[in-house]
Design a protein around this motif. Structure first.
Motif, short mmCIF file in Angstrom:
data_model
loop_
_atom_site.label_atom_id
_atom_site.label_comp_id
_atom_site.label_asym_id
_atom_site.label_seq_id
_atom_site.Cartn_x
_atom_site.Cartn_y
_atom_site.Cartn_z
N GLU A 39 19.15 47.84 -6.93
CA GLU A 39 20.56 47.24 -6.92
C GLU A 39 20.87 47.08 -8.29
OE1 GLU A 39 20.88 42.57 -6.62
OE2 GLU A 39 19.68 43.44 -4.61
N LEU A 40 19.98 47.85 -9.42
CA LEU A 40 20.84 47.93 -10.98
C LEU A 40 20.88 49.18 -11.15
CD1 LEU A 40 18.14 45.34 -12.17
CD2 LEU A 40 20.19 45.09 -12.53
N GLY A 41 20.34 50.18 -10.36
CA GLY A 41 20.71 51.25 -10.76
C GLY A 41 19.89 51.79 -11.21
N LEU A 42 18.71 51.60 -11.63
CA LEU A 42 17.59 52.66 -12.25
C LEU A 42 16.93 53.29 -11.71
CD1 LEU A 42 16.45 49.21 -13.97
CD2 LEU A 42 18.07 50.80 -15.24
N SER A 43 16.29 54.14 -12.38
CA SER A 43 15.93 55.67 -11.61
C SER A 43 14.29 55.14 -11.24
CB SER A 43 16.51 56.83 -11.81
OG SER A 43 16.65 57.20 -13.46
N SER A 44 13.80 54.75 -12.43
CA SER A 44 11.99 54.45 -12.33
C SER A 44 11.70 53.29 -12.69
CB SER A 44 11.86 55.59 -14.05
OG SER A 44 11.87 55.12 -15.02
N PHE A 45 10.35 52.98 -12.86
CA PHE A 45 9.81 51.56 -12.91
C PHE A 45 9.72 51.83 -14.44
CE2 PHE A 45 8.58 52.46 -8.16
CZ PHE A 45 9.00 50.69 -7.68
N GLU A 46 9.53 52.33 -14.95
CA GLU A 46 9.78 52.17 -16.50
C GLU A 46 11.04 51.81 -16.40
OE1 GLU A 46 9.84 56.19 -18.36
OE2 GLU A 46 8.77 55.31 -20.35
N ASP A 47 12.11 52.21 -16.09
CA ASP A 47 13.52 51.70 -16.58
C ASP A 47 13.75 50.38 -16.81
OD1 ASP A 47 14.19 54.44 -17.87
OD2 ASP A 47 15.11 55.20 -16.41
N TYR A 48 12.97 50.04 -15.80
CA TYR A 48 13.09 48.33 -15.21
C TYR A 48 12.51 47.50 -16.05
CZ TYR A 48 12.94 43.86 -11.88
OH TYR A 48 13.30 42.88 -12.00
N TYR A 49 11.02 48.42 -16.70
CA TYR A 49 10.51 47.26 -17.82
C TYR A 49 10.86 47.30 -18.36
CZ TYR A 49 6.71 46.20 -20.89
OH TYR A 49 6.42 46.12 -21.81
N TYR A 50 11.94 48.38 -19.02
CA TYR A 50 12.09 48.78 -20.26
C TYR A 50 13.53 47.17 -20.40
CZ TYR A 50 9.94 51.65 -22.39
OH TYR A 50 8.32 52.26 -23.48
N ALA A 59 18.92 40.85 -18.53
CA ALA A 59 17.41 41.05 -18.57
C ALA A 59 17.16 39.61 -18.02
CB ALA A 59 16.80 41.81 -19.42
N ARG A 60 18.21 38.65 -19.07
CA ARG A 60 17.26 36.91 -18.15
C ARG A 60 17.33 36.59 -17.07
NH1 ARG A 60 19.82 34.83 -23.64
NH2 ARG A 60 18.71 36.75 -24.68
N THR A 61 19.24 37.26 -16.01
CA THR A 61 18.99 36.60 -15.62
C THR A 61 17.98 37.81 -14.73
OG1 THR A 61 21.34 36.98 -15.84
CG2 THR A 61 21.01 36.55 -13.35
N GLU A 62 17.72 38.58 -15.09
CA GLU A 62 16.94 39.94 -13.96
C GLU A 62 15.24 38.99 -13.82
OE1 GLU A 62 17.75 41.74 -12.24
OE2 GLU A 62 16.03 42.47 -11.23
N LEU A 63 15.00 37.84 -15.03
CA LEU A 63 13.91 37.41 -14.69
C LEU A 63 13.89 36.54 -13.35
CD1 LEU A 63 12.21 35.87 -18.15
CD2 LEU A 63 10.71 37.44 -16.74
N ALA A 64 14.94 35.98 -13.17
CA ALA A 64 15.27 35.05 -12.06
C ALA A 64 14.98 35.98 -10.88
CB ALA A 64 16.06 34.23 -12.02
N ASN A 65 14.87 37.14 -11.04
CA ASN A 65 15.34 37.84 -9.83
C ASN A 65 13.93 38.22 -9.62
OD1 ASN A 65 18.00 37.06 -8.88
ND2 ASN A 65 18.19 39.62 -11.03
N LEU A 66 13.80 38.83 -10.44
CA LEU A 66 11.74 39.06 -10.66
C LEU A 66 11.03 37.79 -10.31
CD1 LEU A 66 9.83 40.99 -11.52
CD2 LEU A 66 9.67 40.24 -13.50
N PHE A 67 10.52 36.92 -10.71
CA PHE A 67 9.98 35.25 -10.10
C PHE A 67 10.36 35.26 -8.17
CE2 PHE A 67 10.60 33.25 -14.26
CZ PHE A 67 9.92 34.24 -14.53
N ASP A 68 11.92 35.72 -8.03
CA ASP A 68 11.91 35.65 -6.70
C ASP A 68 11.04 36.69 -5.73
OD1 ASP A 68 13.37 33.60 -6.79
OD2 ASP A 68 15.64 34.42 -6.77
N VAL A 69 10.88 38.11 -6.28
CA VAL A 69 10.26 38.69 -5.41
C VAL A 69 8.88 38.79 -5.44
CG1 VAL A 69 12.43 40.36 -5.49
CG2 VAL A 69 11.05 40.93 -7.39
N VAL A 70 8.72 38.80 -6.45
CA VAL A 70 6.57 38.86 -7.40
C VAL A 70 5.71 37.76 -6.40
CG1 VAL A 70 6.95 40.12 -8.58
CG2 VAL A 70 7.04 37.90 -9.14
N THR A 71 6.62 36.84 -6.09
CA THR A 71 6.25 34.97 -5.64
C THR A 71 6.05 35.32 -4.03
OG1 THR A 71 8.13 34.30 -5.30
CG2 THR A 71 6.70 34.04 -7.05
#
Ligand SMILES: C[S@@+](CC[C@H](N)C(=O)[O-])C[C@H]1O[C@@H](n2cnc3c(N)ncnc32)[C@H](O)[C@@H]1O
Length: 274
Positions: A39-50, A59-71
């Motif tokens: 969805e973010l058009g990133l090519s690696s998990f490392e890029d996602y981490y950064y 990235a702050r909005t992305e935190l909410a998406n992260l909470f959705d997917v890791v739970t």
């Protein structure tokens, strides 16, 4: 996902949520995060981490998406009946016998997912009050870290699967069936106050004081021992003296806290603030 990518993302998720992915869960984490990368058009998990760690506003909005997917949000109405029967026994014995506390009852469903747990507690309480012709003012607080489940809990429209263990008469009384979905009645919805709350955040517990009951079921399993201790110690502070704590039936306070007195009920244990 490389080992290094797994490690930095695992530690980041742990720091933000308390959820700990062991190495055996590498594939699970990878598959859950893959959509976010797409969805973010990133090519690696490392890029996602950064992106998560150093990105600006987005990235702050992305935190909410992260909470959705890791739970993991599995839940249903009337889950684990022995624990709910214990809740009924305590209510009748300690709160509906004429000499119980007069202040409004305060109940907290911490990690409420899509709302089935707090709404079940509201239905149980309403049924008991009606049967015993008593009226006890009460508030049920329901919180979760995932915005997606919070939105869904607020809508309060449930699938057949969600209500599969709900008695037919209760379904007729408290829900309206529409296209095979079950819309919860407003009286029950109004009894439950739903909000975002991260159990990792020590300061957030201040909003949830003086609880008579806390249900913290099926979430401790995702935490390591340090986080379990932190959550349970905080919950202790959130309870009235002699308040009751219910954790998941597969969870235990062994090695976590000695501050509670275990009370034995048929098929389950409830913990009382000592
Ligand atoms: C398996 S569900 C349990 C739902 C309900 N308590 C039950 O037993 O049916 C676990 C919930 O815990 C929530 N959760 C996980 N980590 C959390 C945290 N740090 N703070 C608040 N909620 C969290 C998840 O979003 C998920 O909805």
């Amino acid at each position: 996902m490389t080992r290094e990518e797994f490690t930095v993302l695992r530690d980041f998720i742990y720091e933000k949520t308390g959820i700990y992915f062991t190495e055996t869960k590498t594939y699970l984490l990878e598959s859950r995060l893959a959509n976010r990368l797409n969805e973010l058009g990133l090519s690696s998990f490392e890029d996602y981490y950064y992106h998560l760690k150093y990105g600006a506003e987005k990235a702050r909005t992305e935190l909410a998406n992260l909470f959705d997917v890791v739970t993991t949000n599995e839940t249903s109405f009337f889950r684990n009946p022995p624990q709910l029967d214990a809740f009924k026994i305590i209510l009748q014995k300690s709160y509906m016998n004429g000499s119980g506390p007069v202040a409004p009852l305060r109940i907290w469903s911490a990690a409420c997912s899509t709302g089935e747990e707090p709404y079940t507690l509201a239905i149980i309480l309403m049924e008991l009050m009606e049967a015993r012709k008593v009226n006890i003012p009460f508030t049920i607080f329901a919180t979760d870290i995932s915005s997606k489940v919070i939105d869904s809990a607020r809508k309060a429209v449930f699938s057949q699967y969600s209500v599969r263990n709900t008695d037919a008469a209760l379904k007729r009384k408290y829900f309206t069936e529409e296209n095979n979905m079950f819309r919860l009645n407003d009286t029950v919805k109004r009894a439950v106050k739903i909000d975002f709350m991260n159990l990792m955040d020590d300061t957030a517990y201040r909003m949830y004081r003086q609880m008579d009951f806390i249900f913290c079921r099926n979430v401790l399993i995702y935490f390591d021992e340090k986080m379990k201790k932190k959550v349970i110690d905080n919950m202790y502070e959130c309870m009235k003296p002699k308040g009751y704590l219910t954790i998941g039936h597969a969870e235990s306070l062994h090695n976590i806290s000695r501050a509670f007195k275990p009370l034995v009920f048929p098929g389950t244990i409830a913990y009382q603030k000592g």
